[in-house]
Design a protein around this motif. Structure first.
Motif, mmCIF file in Angstrom:
data_model
loop_
_atom_site.group_PDB
_atom_site.id
_atom_site.type_symbol
_atom_site.label_atom_id
_atom_site.label_comp_id
_atom_site.label_asym_id
_atom_site.label_seq_id
_atom_site.Cartn_x
_atom_site.Cartn_y
_atom_site.Cartn_z
ATOM 1 N N UNK A 6 0.858 -1.179 0.000
ATOM 2 C CA UNK A 6 0.000 0.000 0.000
ATOM 3 C C UNK A 6 0.892 1.226 0.000
ATOM 4 N N UNK A 7 0.667 2.113 -0.966
ATOM 5 C CA UNK A 7 1.433 3.337 -1.045
ATOM 6 C C UNK A 7 0.468 4.515 -0.951
ATOM 7 N N UNK A 8 0.749 5.438 -0.031
ATOM 8 C CA UNK A 8 -0.116 6.601 0.150
ATOM 9 C C UNK A 8 0.747 7.849 0.246
ATOM 10 N N UNK A 9 0.123 8.982 0.005
ATOM 11 C CA UNK A 9 0.803 10.261 0.168
ATOM 12 C C UNK A 9 0.734 10.675 1.642
ATOM 13 N N UNK A 10 1.772 11.319 2.075
ATOM 14 C CA UNK A 10 1.796 11.834 3.447
ATOM 15 C C UNK A 10 0.544 12.661 3.711
ATOM 16 N N UNK A 16 -5.226 4.103 9.650
ATOM 17 C CA UNK A 16 -4.223 5.081 10.066
ATOM 18 C C UNK A 16 -4.569 6.398 9.375
ATOM 19 N N UNK A 17 -4.800 7.424 10.140
ATOM 20 C CA UNK A 17 -5.115 8.737 9.572
ATOM 21 C C UNK A 17 -3.880 9.635 9.610
ATOM 22 N N UNK A 18 -3.913 10.658 8.753
ATOM 23 C CA UNK A 18 -2.825 11.644 8.698
ATOM 24 C C UNK A 18 -1.452 10.960 8.680
ATOM 25 N N UNK A 19 -1.280 10.064 7.726
ATOM 26 C CA UNK A 19 -0.061 9.260 7.688
ATOM 27 C C UNK A 19 1.193 10.131 7.589
ATOM 28 N N UNK A 55 5.735 9.811 7.208
ATOM 29 C CA UNK A 55 6.781 8.915 6.700
ATOM 30 C C UNK A 55 7.197 7.843 7.704
ATOM 31 N N UNK A 56 7.176 8.145 8.983
ATOM 32 C CA UNK A 56 7.576 7.153 9.994
ATOM 33 C C UNK A 56 6.535 6.036 10.179
ATOM 34 N N UNK A 57 5.388 6.170 9.520
ATOM 35 C CA UNK A 57 4.417 5.069 9.525
ATOM 36 C C UNK A 57 4.808 3.984 8.531
ATOM 37 N N UNK A 58 5.760 4.262 7.667
ATOM 38 C CA UNK A 58 6.210 3.277 6.687
ATOM 39 C C UNK A 58 6.796 2.064 7.400
ATOM 40 N N UNK A 59 6.229 0.899 7.118
ATOM 41 C CA UNK A 59 6.638 -0.345 7.783
ATOM 42 C C UNK A 59 5.783 -1.473 7.213
ATOM 43 N N UNK A 60 6.006 -2.668 7.735
ATOM 44 C CA UNK A 60 5.121 -3.793 7.435
ATOM 45 C C UNK A 60 4.177 -3.967 8.620
ATOM 46 N N UNK A 61 2.898 -4.093 8.323
ATOM 47 C CA UNK A 61 1.882 -4.246 9.362
ATOM 48 C C UNK A 61 1.290 -5.654 9.271
ATOM 49 N N UNK A 62 1.155 -6.289 10.432
ATOM 50 C CA UNK A 62 0.593 -7.634 10.506
ATOM 51 C C UNK A 62 -0.653 -7.621 11.379
ATOM 52 N N UNK A 63 -1.705 -8.248 10.880
ATOM 53 C CA UNK A 63 -2.849 -8.512 11.741
ATOM 54 C C UNK A 63 -2.722 -9.931 12.280
ATOM 55 N N UNK A 64 -3.462 -10.236 13.320
ATOM 56 C CA UNK A 64 -3.421 -11.576 13.900
ATOM 57 C C UNK A 64 -4.749 -11.852 14.601
ATOM 58 N N UNK A 65 -5.028 -13.132 14.777
ATOM 59 C CA UNK A 65 -6.238 -13.560 15.476
ATOM 60 C C UNK A 65 -5.883 -14.637 16.484
ATOM 61 N N UNK A 116 0.932 -9.964 6.058
ATOM 62 C CA UNK A 116 1.578 -8.657 6.157
ATOM 63 C C UNK A 116 1.219 -7.704 5.030
ATOM 64 N N UNK A 117 1.265 -6.407 5.349
ATOM 65 C CA UNK A 117 1.048 -5.327 4.377
ATOM 66 C C UNK A 117 2.216 -4.361 4.478
ATOM 67 N N UNK A 118 2.874 -4.160 3.361
ATOM 68 C CA UNK A 118 3.970 -3.190 3.346
ATOM 69 C C UNK A 118 3.390 -1.821 3.018
ATOM 70 N N UNK A 119 3.416 -0.931 3.991
ATOM 71 C CA UNK A 119 2.903 0.424 3.817
ATOM 72 C C UNK A 119 4.053 1.378 3.541
ATOM 73 N N UNK A 120 3.921 2.123 2.473
ATOM 74 C CA UNK A 120 4.910 3.142 2.143
ATOM 75 C C UNK A 120 4.211 4.485 2.102
#
Lengths: 111, 114
Positions: free
Chosen positions: A11-15, A77-80, A82-92, A104-108
């Protein structure tokens, strides 16, 4: 056993924009849903979690929603930044064993 | 979170060798876990332990052995390493006696098997 699917994989988003990551789970007995953030070369770190008796939980710019009927939960995640850039994992977690993680989701976040 | 430490941080070994990864936690958490992390697979559970002398298999236990003689330690042993076991290994712990609690991870061990 439990199966957790996570989308999107990247996932790539603008700051300043919002980012949404979605997960579905298969075991209706699952009752705990944490989200982890993992920066490159670092350990996964818990950022927020939700239990099955709650529909939504917020912590500053991060929120998680849970739909037990549909068996899916999402990270917002609102108002992203640059330091939010990472891999995010959900779990159950069903309470019987350990966590089952999504892939995992790689957020840039583009400055 | 200095409460859970893994050693070594990096390890290179050869196929067929035995290697042990160490995990130590200072929180007195009852539950401890071993995961492996590979590209495209996220985190997969190898073994976990609910208390000293109680261990159980996870999703990918083949080729691994664990023990837990003391609450604070949970070593993972590869008895005869194979190239497919090249991975990053994470240890985690949690306190689950009351209800589902978060898992806290160590810094990981990057293991390369040549």
């Amino acid at each position: 056993g439990e199966n957790v699917e996570q989308h999107p994989s990247t996932l790539s988003v603008q700051e300043g924009d919002s980012a949404v990551i979605k997960c579905t789970y298969s075991d209706s007995a699952s009752n705990y849903f944490p989200w982890y953030k993992q920066e490159l070369g670092k350990r996964p770190q818990l950022i927020i979690d939700i239990r099955s008796n709650v529909g939504e939980k917020k912590d500053q710019r991060i929120a998680v929603t849970l739909n037990k009927t549909a068996k899916h939960f999402s990270l917002h995640i609102t108002e992203t930044q640059p330091e939010d850039s990472a891999v995010y994992f959900c779990a159950a977690h069903t309470g019987r064993r350990a966590l089952t993680f999504g892939s995992g989701t790689r957020l840039q976040v583009q400055p | 979170d200095a409460g859970i430490t893994q050693s070594p941080r990096y390890k290179i070994t050869e196929t067929g060798r035995q290697v042990t990864l160490m995990c130590h936690q200072t929180w007195s958490h009852s539950y401890m876990f071993w995961y492996r992390q590979d590209l495209g697979h996220g985190l997969r559970l190898i073994y976990y332990s609910a208390a000293a002398d109680i261990t159980d298999k996870g999703e990918v236990p083949d080729g691994y052995v664990v023990s837990r003689s003391k609450t604070e330690n949970f070593p993972l042993t590869l008895e005869s390493a194979t190239r497919s076991q090249t991975s990053v290994y994470f240890c985690a712990s949690s306190e689950q006696r009351v209800s589902n609690q978060p898992q806290h991870f160590g810094d990981g061990t990057r293991l390369s098997i040549l």
